[in-house]
Design a protein around this motif. Structure first.
Motif, PDB file in Angstrom:
ATOM      1  N   VAL A   1       0.852  -1.188   0.000  1.00 20.09           N
ATOM      2  CA  VAL A   1       0.000   0.000   0.000  1.00 20.09           C
ATOM      3  C   VAL A   1       0.887   1.236   0.000  1.00 20.09           C
ATOM      4  CG1 VAL A   1      -1.794   1.280   1.211  1.00 20.09           C
ATOM      5  CG2 VAL A   1      -1.799  -1.222   1.285  1.00 20.09           C
ATOM      6  N   MET A   2       0.562   2.178  -0.887  1.00 25.32           N
ATOM      7  CA  MET A   2       1.277   3.442  -0.940  1.00 25.32           C
ATOM      8  C   MET A   2       0.330   4.569  -0.534  1.00 25.32           C
ATOM      9  SD  MET A   2       1.423   4.465  -5.008  1.00 25.32           S
ATOM     10  CE  MET A   2       2.019   6.119  -4.586  1.00 25.32           C
ATOM     11  N   PRO A   3       0.846   5.661   0.050  1.00 26.39           N
ATOM     12  CA  PRO A   3      -0.012   6.806   0.369  1.00 26.39           C
ATOM     13  C   PRO A   3      -0.368   7.579  -0.890  1.00 26.39           C
ATOM     14  CG  PRO A   3       2.260   7.294   0.938  1.00 26.39           C
ATOM     15  CD  PRO A   3       2.240   5.861   0.502  1.00 26.39           C
ATOM     16  N   LEU A   4      -1.586   8.110  -0.919  1.00 29.84           N
ATOM     17  CA  LEU A   4      -2.062   8.926  -2.026  1.00 29.84           C
ATOM     18  C   LEU A   4      -2.520  10.271  -1.484  1.00 29.84           C
ATOM     19  CD1 LEU A   4      -4.278   6.291  -3.876  1.00 29.84           C
ATOM     20  CD2 LEU A   4      -1.938   6.950  -4.456  1.00 29.84           C
TER      21      LEU A   4
ATOM     22  N   GLY B   1      -6.739  19.084  -7.343  1.00 30.15           N
ATOM     23  CA  GLY B   1      -7.495  18.813  -6.141  1.00 30.15           C
ATOM     24  C   GLY B   1      -8.205  17.482  -6.111  1.00 30.15           C
ATOM     25  N   TRP B   2      -7.911  16.612  -7.093  1.00 31.60           N
ATOM     26  CA  TRP B   2      -8.531  15.285  -7.121  1.00 31.60           C
ATOM     27  C   TRP B   2      -7.571  14.262  -6.518  1.00 31.60           C
ATOM     28  CZ3 TRP B   2     -12.532  17.707  -7.857  1.00 31.60           C
ATOM     29  CH2 TRP B   2     -12.810  18.464  -8.980  1.00 31.60           C
ATOM     30  N   ILE B   3      -8.123  13.192  -5.992  1.00 30.86           N
ATOM     31  CA  ILE B   3      -7.269  12.164  -5.416  1.00 30.86           C
ATOM     32  C   ILE B   3      -6.460  11.480  -6.511  1.00 30.86           C
ATOM     33  CG2 ILE B   3      -8.964  10.315  -5.516  1.00 30.86           C
ATOM     34  CD1 ILE B   3      -7.854   9.330  -2.836  1.00 30.86           C
ATOM     35  N   GLU B   4      -5.223  11.196  -6.203  1.00 33.19           N
ATOM     36  CA  GLU B   4      -4.352  10.495  -7.141  1.00 33.19           C
ATOM     37  C   GLU B   4      -4.734   9.018  -7.218  1.00 33.19           C
ATOM     38  OE1 GLU B   4      -0.281  13.006  -6.227  1.00 33.19           O
ATOM     39  OE2 GLU B   4      -0.864  11.354  -4.920  1.00 33.19           O
ATOM     40  N   ALA B   5      -4.305   8.367  -8.278  1.00 28.42           N
ATOM     41  CA  ALA B   5      -4.425   6.919  -8.413  1.00 28.42           C
ATOM     42  C   ALA B   5      -3.043   6.305  -8.248  1.00 28.42           C
ATOM     43  CB  ALA B   5      -4.983   6.556  -9.785  1.00 28.42           C
ATOM     44  N   PRO B   6      -2.966   5.048  -7.793  1.00 31.07           N
ATOM     45  CA  PRO B   6      -1.669   4.369  -7.811  1.00 31.07           C
ATOM     46  C   PRO B   6      -1.113   4.335  -9.235  1.00 31.07           C
ATOM     47  CG  PRO B   6      -3.275   3.098  -6.550  1.00 31.07           C
ATOM     48  CD  PRO B   6      -4.037   4.182  -7.257  1.00 31.07           C
ATOM     49  N   PRO B   7       0.191   4.227  -9.392  1.00 33.35           N
ATOM     50  CA  PRO B   7       0.765   4.221 -10.741  1.00 33.35           C
ATOM     51  C   PRO B   7       0.141   3.146 -11.613  1.00 33.35           C
ATOM     52  CG  PRO B   7       2.486   4.403  -9.082  1.00 33.35           C
ATOM     53  CD  PRO B   7       1.217   4.131  -8.335  1.00 33.35           C
TER      54      PRO B   7
ATOM     55  N   GLY C   1      -3.657   1.780  -2.807  1.00 38.49           N
ATOM     56  CA  GLY C   1      -3.373   3.112  -2.311  1.00 38.49           C
ATOM     57  C   GLY C   1      -4.224   3.451  -1.099  1.00 38.49           C
ATOM     58  N   TRP C   2      -3.652   4.253  -0.212  1.00 40.65           N
ATOM     59  CA  TRP C   2      -4.354   4.752   0.977  1.00 40.65           C
ATOM     60  C   TRP C   2      -4.498   6.253   0.848  1.00 40.65           C
ATOM     61  CZ3 TRP C   2      -1.122   7.150   5.130  1.00 40.65           C
ATOM     62  CH2 TRP C   2      -1.909   7.663   6.174  1.00 40.65           C
ATOM     63  N   TYR C   3      -5.710   6.751   1.007  1.00 41.93           N
ATOM     64  CA  TYR C   3      -5.929   8.192   0.968  1.00 41.93           C
ATOM     65  C   TYR C   3      -5.426   8.788   2.274  1.00 41.93           C
ATOM     66  CZ  TYR C   3      -8.197  12.700   0.362  1.00 41.93           C
ATOM     67  OH  TYR C   3      -8.443  14.045   0.235  1.00 41.93           O
ATOM     68  N   ALA C   4      -4.254   9.433   2.204  1.00 41.62           N
ATOM     69  CA  ALA C   4      -3.508   9.791   3.401  1.00 41.62           C
ATOM     70  C   ALA C   4      -4.071  11.004   4.132  1.00 41.62           C
ATOM     71  CB  ALA C   4      -2.039  10.045   3.039  1.00 41.62           C
ATOM     72  N   ASP C   5      -5.041  11.711   3.553  1.00 37.88           N
ATOM     73  CA  ASP C   5      -5.693  12.804   4.265  1.00 37.88           C
ATOM     74  C   ASP C   5      -6.871  12.330   5.103  1.00 37.88           C
ATOM     75  OD1 ASP C   5      -3.921  14.681   3.354  1.00 37.88           O
ATOM     76  OD2 ASP C   5      -5.157  15.299   1.664  1.00 37.88           O
ATOM     77  N   ALA C   6      -7.143  11.042   5.074  1.00 38.81           N
ATOM     78  CA  ALA C   6      -8.162  10.426   5.915  1.00 38.81           C
ATOM     79  C   ALA C   6      -7.473   9.671   7.056  1.00 38.81           C
ATOM     80  CB  ALA C   6      -9.016   9.473   5.076  1.00 38.81           C
ATOM     81  N   PRO C   7      -8.239   9.110   8.013  1.00 36.81           N
ATOM     82  CA  PRO C   7      -7.605   8.302   9.059  1.00 36.81           C
ATOM     83  C   PRO C   7      -6.814   7.131   8.483  1.00 36.81           C
ATOM     84  CG  PRO C   7      -9.854   8.857   9.670  1.00 36.81           C
ATOM     85  CD  PRO C   7      -9.682   9.280   8.241  1.00 36.81           C
ATOM     86  N   SER C   8      -5.830   6.689   9.240  1.00 39.07           N
ATOM     87  CA  SER C   8      -5.117   5.465   8.876  1.00 39.07           C
ATOM     88  C   SER C   8      -5.920   4.263   9.369  1.00 39.07           C
ATOM     89  CB  SER C   8      -3.718   5.460   9.495  1.00 39.07           C
ATOM     90  OG  SER C   8      -3.793   5.500  10.914  1.00 39.07           O
ATOM     91  N   PRO C   9      -5.769   3.107   8.747  1.00 32.29           N
ATOM     92  CA  PRO C   9      -6.509   1.924   9.191  1.00 32.29           C
ATOM     93  C   PRO C   9      -6.229   1.594  10.653  1.00 32.29           C
ATOM     94  CG  PRO C   9      -5.587   1.560   7.018  1.00 32.29           C
ATOM     95  CD  PRO C   9      -4.992   2.844   7.519  1.00 32.29           C
TER      96      PRO C   9
END
Length: 222
Positions: A90-93, A99-105, A113-121
């Motif tokens: 898992v990589m941070p996004l 202003g849109w969320i990135e996608a994994p490469p 990918g983990w949306y890093a502006d949200a809580p972590s699991p």
């Protein structure tokens, strides 16, 4: 402060997570996570799909019993969903320049990918993992997500060495045009997880019409 402004911190203070732009994530964030179904050799029927849903969710009930206490923040390192044979780094996004969320490469179909502006699991609140459903070379990391069943386990190994264990209690496919973002991503007061990929009807011109969304609540840690 607008959602796209950098967070303001004192020198040496770690940056706090920014307020998630859930509407952005819902409507735009998964465009490009699965738009090449015509390139799938031997997968003409496309990825498995859960039953359609348009609202949240009278038949869905989180696991019984008291929830374990939330964990401190720590980025996820790996996600495992044994029942659909997922084991992926898992990589941070973040958000792109618009202003849109990135996608994994796109070149690494087996990366989540983990949306890093949200809580972590494992933190209190709703963590979000995303990944491609397919690629030009065939099925990608979350190709089988629509076949996941209630009661199955998702394990997220974190960079602090802890593993947050989640139980699936709902899985649905939502039309991207009517995506109930706040109901899906809003905090329930417990550590929860959402796992998303593209799904629903497919068009060669515009890709998948919906998003598959898995709902899970933390039931333990190791």
């Amino acid at each position: 402060m607008s959602p796209t402004d950098p967070p303001k911190t004192s020198p040496g203070e770690p940056a706090a997570p920014r307020r998630p732009r859930w509407g952005v994530l819902a409507l735009v964030g998964l465009i490009g996570f699965g738009m090449v179904r015509q390139g799938l050799s031997g997968e003409a029927d496309g990825p498995p799909q859960p039953g359609a849903a348009t609202s949240v969710f009278p038949g869905d009930r989180p696991p019984d019993g008291p929830a374990p206490p939330p964990l401190p923040r720590s980025a996820p390192a790996r996600v495992a969903i044994p029942s659909i044979e997922v084991s992926a780094p898992v990589m941070p996004l973040g958000l792109d320049k618009d202003g849109w969320i990135e996608a994994p490469p796109a070149g690494d179909a087996d990366l989540a990918g983990w949306y890093a502006d949200a809580p972590s699991p494992g933190e209190s609140g709703t963590a979000v993992l995303v990944g491609h459903v397919d690629s030009a070379g065939g099925p990608a990391v979350f190709y089988g997500l629509g076949a996941l069943e209630k009661g199955k386990t998702i394990r997220v190994t974190r960079q602090d060495g802890r593993t947050a264990v989640f139980e699936v209690y709902g899985i649905h496919v939502f039309d991207k045009r009517k995506f109930p973002a706040r109901k899906i991503y809003g905090s329930t007061g417990h550590p929860e997880l959402r796992v998303l990929t593209c799904g629903g009807d497919y068009s060669a011109g515009s890709g998948y019409a919906g998003n598959v969304v898995v709902f899970a609540r933390m039931t333990g840690t190791t």
